[in-house]
Motif scaffolding. Structure first.
Motif, short mmCIF file in Angstrom:
data_model
loop_
_atom_site.label_atom_id
_atom_site.label_comp_id
_atom_site.label_asym_id
_atom_site.label_seq_id
_atom_site.Cartn_x
_atom_site.Cartn_y
_atom_site.Cartn_z
N ALA A 146 1.06 -1.24 -0.12
CA ALA A 146 0.07 0.19 -0.07
C ALA A 146 0.78 1.08 -0.10
O ALA A 146 0.39 2.32 0.13
CB ALA A 146 -0.95 0.04 1.19
N GLY A 147 2.12 1.16 0.06
CA GLY A 147 2.91 2.31 0.04
C GLY A 147 3.58 2.89 1.23
O GLY A 147 3.80 3.86 1.50
N GLY A 148 3.35 2.06 2.27
CA GLY A 148 3.76 2.38 3.60
C GLY A 148 5.58 2.44 3.63
O GLY A 148 6.04 1.97 2.77
N ASP A 149 5.82 3.36 4.64
CA ASP A 149 7.18 3.34 4.64
C ASP A 149 8.02 2.34 5.79
O ASP A 149 7.32 1.30 6.12
CB ASP A 149 7.61 4.79 5.23
N LEU A 150 9.01 2.47 6.07
CA LEU A 150 9.80 1.63 7.15
C LEU A 150 9.00 1.32 8.55
O LEU A 150 8.17 2.26 8.84
CB LEU A 150 11.16 2.22 7.58
N VAL A 151 8.89 0.15 8.59
CA VAL A 151 8.23 -0.16 9.95
C VAL A 151 9.01 -0.47 11.25
O VAL A 151 9.93 -1.12 11.00
CB VAL A 151 7.16 -1.25 9.67
N PHE A 152 8.64 0.20 12.58
CA PHE A 152 9.50 0.08 13.77
C PHE A 152 8.67 -0.49 14.56
O PHE A 152 7.58 -0.37 14.71
CB PHE A 152 9.97 1.34 14.24
N ARG A 153 9.26 -1.33 15.22
CA ARG A 153 8.68 -2.09 16.56
C ARG A 153 8.61 -0.90 17.60
O ARG A 153 9.41 -0.25 17.97
CB ARG A 153 9.28 -3.25 17.14
N THR A 154 7.30 -0.69 18.14
CA THR A 154 7.08 0.39 19.07
C THR A 154 5.88 -0.20 19.89
O THR A 154 5.06 -0.74 19.73
CB THR A 154 6.76 1.70 18.61
N GLY A 155 6.38 0.12 21.38
CA GLY A 155 5.21 -0.20 22.32
C GLY A 155 4.57 1.08 22.92
O GLY A 155 3.92 1.07 23.92
#
Length: 418
Positions: free
Chosen positions: A73-82
């Motif tokens: 869908a064109g998302g960017d980098l994904v980071f694990r976050t709480g």
């Protein structure tokens, strides 16, 4: 399922490129990029066809790196976050409904929850006298026409200069800096009212720096809630900038400076000023219809409407609107805001976002157009610190996208002056 040898044993089979890519959640090309950067080692497979990778080393890299490839869908980098979760038109801070936190707790209490996962009832932030004095001197040296974000940026720099321990990135030291920096930012802003607040909540300290009108309890509660609602919103542009700075192990003051630099863009924190001006015009003209018509006729989007993360109304706007209903002087601006939404709905199904709600607060309480941006910047400082704390626990410099070169192919001749 077939039995596999235990990890770390000499007979543990090595992973193929495809298997390593699946474990890391990236494309095979990215695996080779990790090798070229020295983040991963490889060996030629038997027969010289392809590469193999140590399973334990790949798993360790997967734990350290939050990187994932762009989504279809064109998302960017994904980071694990709480920290923040946004789903189904709601958002949560560490699993708790953020709007409920804002309704029931002060900005400082919500900030502590975001930072530590612990609630500290009645907590207050205090600016050290030396730090505050330095920030005020620096802000006072700016030209009179300087905006609030200009003042906040130099106040951060002044605060950093007074903190010799700013390079200590341990969680305790970072939180100590944050608890003193946020009230310093507020205290460095010029007072517009006749008197400055004497202690109390951060919202009470901020109020006379936004308007010359005295604060009443409902309006002050709305401001406090606005601060709490805006603390974080996942990886917004300014938060991504803050995490990049933290990834390079910049100290927390520099992290906040990075966030402020991006926040000043007209498509981020400054968007509330556009909504303020539109709403003020609607109130002055007695109707939002001609104001909306002017925007549509000139091809300009109507400020304060729509959000890429919500299909319905922004939950932050919904919560702030509800609190503003208890503010008597906000009735006219609230009615104008509802008329903006209803009029635009004839053209496009857009819902109110937090910028429109902030505009109701600023217009009804005699604040300047940039007041919403000031509230946004002060509030989001706590969110940037929360993300910095997470990023300091990750592998340094992990946020390193690869550029796609589109310039002339080398070698090119040495250029000569005309």
């Amino acid at each position: 399922m077939t039995d596999q040898p235990e990890p770390g044993r000499p007979d543990t089979p090595r992973l193929t490129t495809r298997e390593a890519a699946e474990l890391l959640g990236v494309k095979p090309e990215t695996v080779y990029a990790y090798v070229s950067r020295g983040q991963l080692s490889s060996e030629r497979a038997a027969g010289g066809r392809g590469s193999t990778f140590d399973a334990d080393e790949v798993r360790a890299l997967a734990r350290r790196s939050g990187r994932r490839e762009p989504s279809p869908a064109g998302g960017d980098l994904v980071f694990r976050t709480g920290i923040t979760l946004i789903e189904q038109d709601r958002y949560y801070f560490r699993g708790v409904d953020a709007t409920e936190l804002a309704r029931n707790h002060s900005y400082e209490e919500v900030a502590e929850w975001l930072w530590t996962g612990e609630l500290r009832p009645g907590v207050r932030f205090t600016a050290p006298s030396e730090t505050l004095a330095a920030a005020r001197r620096t802000v006072g040296a700016l030209p009179a026409h300087s905006g609030s974000t200009d003042r906040l940026r130099v106040a951060v720099t002044a605060a950093a200069a007074t903190d010799p321990l700013r390079f200590d990135l341990s969680p305790g030291a970072v939180l100590s800096s944050a608890r003193s920096l946020i009230p310093t930012l507020v205290g460095a802003l010029p007072v517009l009212g006749s008197t400055e607040a004497d202690g109390g909540s951060l919202a009470r300290e901020l109020w006379p720096r936004l308007t010359a009108r005295p604060a009443d309890a409902p309006a002050l509660a709305a401001l406090d809630a606005a601060l709490a609602l805006l603390i974080d919103h996942d990886l917004a542009a300014s938060t991504l900038a803050a995490r990049v700075a933290a990834s390079a192990r910049a100290h927390p003051y520099a992290v906040v400076s990075a966030g402020l630099g991006v926040l000043e863009g007209p498509l981020h924190g400054a968007a509330s000023g556009l909504a303020h001006r539109m709403l003020q015009e609607a109130v002055d003209r007695g109707s939002a219809v001609p104001v909306v018509a002017d925007h549509l006729r000139t091809g300009r989007p109507v400020p304060g409407l729509g959000h890429r993360l919500y299909r319905g109304e922004d939950p932050r706007a919904r919560t702030l609107f509800a609190l503003l209903e208890d503010v008597p002087q906000a009735a006219g601006a609230l009615a104008a805001a509802r008329e903006v939404v209803a009029t635009t709905a004839r053209h496009a199904p857009l819902h109110a976002n937090i910028d429109l709600a902030l505009a109701v607060l600023s217009v009804s309480c005699g604040m300047a157009a940039e007041a919403g941006e000031t509230v946004f910047a002060v509030s989001r400082t706590a969110g940037w610190i929360a993300h910095a704390l997470e990023e300091y626990g990750e592998r340094p410099l992990r946020i390193r996208p690869s550029g796609h070169y589109t310039g002339p192919r080398p070698p090119q001749p040495l250029p000569h002056a005309p």
